[in-house]
Design a protein around this motif. Structure first.
Motif, PDB file in Angstrom:
ATOM      1  N   SER A 219       0.746  -0.897  -0.257  1.00 38.15           N
ATOM      2  CA  SER A 219      -0.236  -0.040   0.166  1.00 38.15           C
ATOM      3  C   SER A 219       0.789   0.739  -0.231  1.00 38.15           C
ATOM      4  O   SER A 219       0.085   2.172  -0.688  1.00 38.15           O
ATOM      5  N   GLY A 220       2.705   0.745   0.228  1.00 38.54           N
ATOM      6  CA  GLY A 220       2.809   2.345   1.153  1.00 38.54           C
ATOM      7  C   GLY A 220       3.765   2.075  -0.402  1.00 38.54           C
ATOM      8  O   GLY A 220       5.119   2.562  -0.585  1.00 38.54           O
ATOM      9  N   GLY A 221       4.474   1.161  -1.673  1.00 35.37           N
ATOM     10  CA  GLY A 221       5.001   1.510  -2.837  1.00 35.37           C
ATOM     11  C   GLY A 221       4.653   1.061  -3.929  1.00 35.37           C
ATOM     12  O   GLY A 221       3.228   1.008  -4.284  1.00 35.37           O
ATOM     13  N   GLU A 222       5.287   1.079  -5.081  1.00 33.90           N
ATOM     14  CA  GLU A 222       5.420   1.080  -6.171  1.00 33.90           C
ATOM     15  C   GLU A 222       6.091   0.056  -6.525  1.00 33.90           C
ATOM     16  O   GLU A 222       7.298   0.286  -6.065  1.00 33.90           O
ATOM     17  N   LEU A 223       5.557  -0.998  -7.891  1.00 37.92           N
ATOM     18  CA  LEU A 223       6.522  -1.917  -9.094  1.00 37.92           C
ATOM     19  C   LEU A 223       6.842  -0.706 -10.095  1.00 37.92           C
ATOM     20  O   LEU A 223       6.351   0.264 -10.100  1.00 37.92           O
ATOM     21  N   LEU A 224       8.035  -0.797 -10.346  1.00 38.93           N
ATOM     22  CA  LEU A 224       8.611  -0.292 -11.467  1.00 38.93           C
ATOM     23  C   LEU A 224       8.401  -1.304 -12.726  1.00 38.93           C
ATOM     24  O   LEU A 224       8.749  -0.508 -13.700  1.00 38.93           O
ATOM     25  N   ALA A 225       9.119  -2.039 -12.550  1.00 36.11           N
ATOM     26  CA  ALA A 225       8.951  -3.435 -14.128  1.00 36.11           C
ATOM     27  C   ALA A 225       9.307  -5.025 -12.892  1.00 36.11           C
ATOM     28  O   ALA A 225       9.726  -4.904 -12.370  1.00 36.11           O
ATOM     29  N   VAL A 226       8.601  -5.478 -13.583  1.00 38.69           N
ATOM     30  CA  VAL A 226       7.961  -6.879 -13.416  1.00 38.69           C
ATOM     31  C   VAL A 226       8.372  -7.662 -14.764  1.00 38.69           C
ATOM     32  O   VAL A 226       7.715  -7.498 -15.858  1.00 38.69           O
ATOM     33  N   ASN A 227       9.606  -8.343 -14.745  1.00 35.70           N
ATOM     34  CA  ASN A 227      10.132  -9.400 -16.302  1.00 35.70           C
ATOM     35  C   ASN A 227      10.343 -10.232 -15.522  1.00 35.70           C
ATOM     36  O   ASN A 227      11.238 -10.777 -14.597  1.00 35.70           O
ATOM     37  N   GLU A 228      10.300 -11.386 -16.915  1.00 34.45           N
ATOM     38  CA  GLU A 228       9.961 -12.646 -16.447  1.00 34.45           C
ATOM     39  C   GLU A 228      11.419 -13.543 -17.307  1.00 34.45           C
ATOM     40  O   GLU A 228      12.050 -12.849 -17.873  1.00 34.45           O
ATOM     41  N   LEU A 229      12.311 -13.937 -16.346  1.00 31.94           N
ATOM     42  CA  LEU A 229      13.695 -14.034 -16.653  1.00 31.94           C
ATOM     43  C   LEU A 229      13.557 -15.918 -17.522  1.00 31.94           C
ATOM     44  O   LEU A 229      13.110 -16.580 -17.013  1.00 31.94           O
ATOM     45  N   TYR A 230      14.950 -15.542 -18.380  1.00 35.85           N
ATOM     46  CA  TYR A 230      14.693 -17.287 -19.764  1.00 35.85           C
ATOM     47  C   TYR A 230      16.180 -17.542 -19.840  1.00 35.85           C
ATOM     48  O   TYR A 230      17.159 -16.492 -19.607  1.00 35.85           O
ATOM     49  N   ASP A 231      16.438 -19.085 -19.305  1.00 35.21           N
ATOM     50  CA  ASP A 231      18.035 -19.167 -20.590  1.00 35.21           C
ATOM     51  C   ASP A 231      18.416 -18.950 -21.258  1.00 35.21           C
ATOM     52  O   ASP A 231      17.523 -19.095 -22.041  1.00 35.21           O
ATOM     53  N   LYS A 232      19.540 -18.502 -21.730  1.00 35.00           N
ATOM     54  CA  LYS A 232      20.714 -18.498 -22.656  1.00 35.00           C
ATOM     55  C   LYS A 232      19.923 -19.280 -23.194  1.00 35.00           C
ATOM     56  O   LYS A 232      19.701 -19.900 -25.086  1.00 35.00           O
ATOM     57  N   ARG A 233      20.910 -20.571 -23.411  1.00 35.75           N
ATOM     58  CA  ARG A 233      20.660 -22.034 -24.231  1.00 35.75           C
ATOM     59  C   ARG A 233      19.866 -22.712 -22.911  1.00 35.75           C
ATOM     60  O   ARG A 233      20.068 -23.861 -22.369  1.00 35.75           O
ATOM     61  N   PRO A 234      18.424 -23.346 -23.561  1.00 37.55           N
ATOM     62  CA  PRO A 234      17.976 -23.769 -22.934  1.00 37.55           C
ATOM     63  C   PRO A 234      18.087 -25.515 -23.181  1.00 37.55           C
ATOM     64  O   PRO A 234      16.503 -25.984 -22.627  1.00 37.55           O
ATOM     65  N   THR A 235      18.454 -25.752 -23.954  1.00 35.97           N
ATOM     66  CA  THR A 235      18.968 -27.473 -24.322  1.00 35.97           C
ATOM     67  C   THR A 235      20.118 -28.128 -24.307  1.00 35.97           C
ATOM     68  O   THR A 235      20.650 -29.336 -24.481  1.00 35.97           O
ATOM     69  N   GLN A 236      20.984 -27.368 -22.698  1.00 36.15           N
ATOM     70  CA  GLN A 236      21.531 -27.765 -22.805  1.00 36.15           C
ATOM     71  C   GLN A 236      22.277 -28.266 -20.953  1.00 36.15           C
ATOM     72  O   GLN A 236      21.710 -27.353 -20.405  1.00 36.15           O
ATOM     73  N   VAL A 237      22.457 -29.157 -20.691  1.00 33.25           N
ATOM     74  CA  VAL A 237      22.392 -29.231 -19.735  1.00 33.25           C
ATOM     75  C   VAL A 237      23.625 -28.652 -18.784  1.00 33.25           C
ATOM     76  O   VAL A 237      24.719 -29.000 -19.295  1.00 33.25           O
ATOM     77  N   LYS A 238      23.263 -28.308 -17.484  1.00 34.62           N
ATOM     78  CA  LYS A 238      24.279 -27.897 -16.518  1.00 34.62           C
ATOM     79  C   LYS A 238      24.256 -27.471 -15.535  1.00 34.62           C
ATOM     80  O   LYS A 238      22.954 -28.580 -15.123  1.00 34.62           O
ATOM     81  N   ASN A 239      25.028 -27.332 -14.964  1.00 35.93           N
ATOM     82  CA  ASN A 239      25.404 -28.120 -12.902  1.00 35.93           C
ATOM     83  C   ASN A 239      24.902 -26.386 -12.391  1.00 35.93           C
ATOM     84  O   ASN A 239      25.611 -25.462 -12.690  1.00 35.93           O
ATOM     85  N   TYR A 240      23.551 -26.780 -11.604  1.00 32.11           N
ATOM     86  CA  TYR A 240      23.461 -25.746 -10.625  1.00 32.11           C
ATOM     87  C   TYR A 240      23.532 -25.244  -9.531  1.00 32.11           C
ATOM     88  O   TYR A 240      23.368 -26.788  -9.250  1.00 32.11           O
ATOM     89  N   GLY A 241      24.389 -24.960  -8.319  1.00 30.82           N
ATOM     90  CA  GLY A 241      23.821 -24.790  -7.524  1.00 30.82           C
ATOM     91  C   GLY A 241      23.078 -23.431  -6.726  1.00 30.82           C
ATOM     92  O   GLY A 241      23.077 -22.615  -7.054  1.00 30.82           O
TER      93      GLY A 241
END
Length: 211
Positions: free
Chosen positions: A89-111
């Motif tokens: 109620s006492g704030g405002e949103l400036l941007a809402v974006n969904e992020l995507y992977d650059k290489r969604p067909t390559q297997v990667k290790n995530y920590g």
């Protein structure tokens, strides 16, 4: 006469369509929802509302994981209330974006570094996953936390995520996949019959195992 002929053809087509069984109708392709990652990555930028005392409040940018944009915004204001004492109620949103992977067909290790609230205490944790996208890795994280630790989704706070090199991985279930000579044996072979000889019913019980 032409109109009569056209109407006759139209009636014939309708009658043929009515005679077709429902199995021959073309259906739209639908992907299996269980194979899709149910967590999405969002980048949300917001701040507390400007006031006469503070006309230029500090801007915060967060990278959050949620099922949809509505829950991501709610999560943003949850952290903003702790960091800056700013509510929706006492704030405002400036941007809402969904992020995507650059290489969604390559297997990667995530920590993934996270903190979660159990029934007794607050715990810090580090986990590793192998996936093609960060959304799939975080979806596995939430499923594993629910199964192994009985952690509620709302009690999990992801501190950081990173793509790891093979030399940086620590967990055995991840490092065992780094062998270049890794082979998966064929446990059961099913004989492939010629298409001309295929039938729906067989007189004898078919043998599906080949030594």
């Amino acid at each position: 006469s032409r109109l009569l002929a056209c109407s006759g053809v139209g009636r014939l087509c309708k009658s043929l369509q009515a005679d077709l069984p429902p199995g021959n109708m073309v259906k739209a392709f639908k992907a299996d929802p269980t194979l899709k990652p149910y967590m999405h990555q969002y980048q949300i930028v917001g701040r507390a509302a400007p006031t006469p005392k503070n006309p230029q409040p500090k801007i915060f940018r967060m990278r959050l994981f949620a099922k949809n944009a509505v829950l991501a915004k709610s999560r943003f204001w949850y952290f903003m209330k702790k960091l800056n004492k700013a509510k929706r109620s006492g704030g405002e949103l400036l941007a809402v974006n969904e992020l995507y992977d650059k290489r969604p067909t390559q297997v990667k290790n995530y920590g993934v570094w996270l903190r979660y609230q159990s029934r007794t205490n607050t715990h810090n944790m580090y986990k590793e996953f192998r996936d093609v996208t960060i959304n799939g890795a975080v979806s596995k994280l939430y499923a594993e936390m629910a199964g192994r630790h009985r952690a509620q989704p709302g009690s999990i706070q992801i501190i950081n995520t990173a793509v790891l090199k093979a030399s940086e991985c620590k967990r055995e279930h991840v490092t065992e996949m780094h062998n270049s000579n890794l082979k998966f044996p064929v446990v059961r072979k099913v004989p492939v019959c010629n298409k001309k000889l295929r039938t729906t019913f067989k007189a004898k019980r078919p043998n599906t195992f080949v030594h």
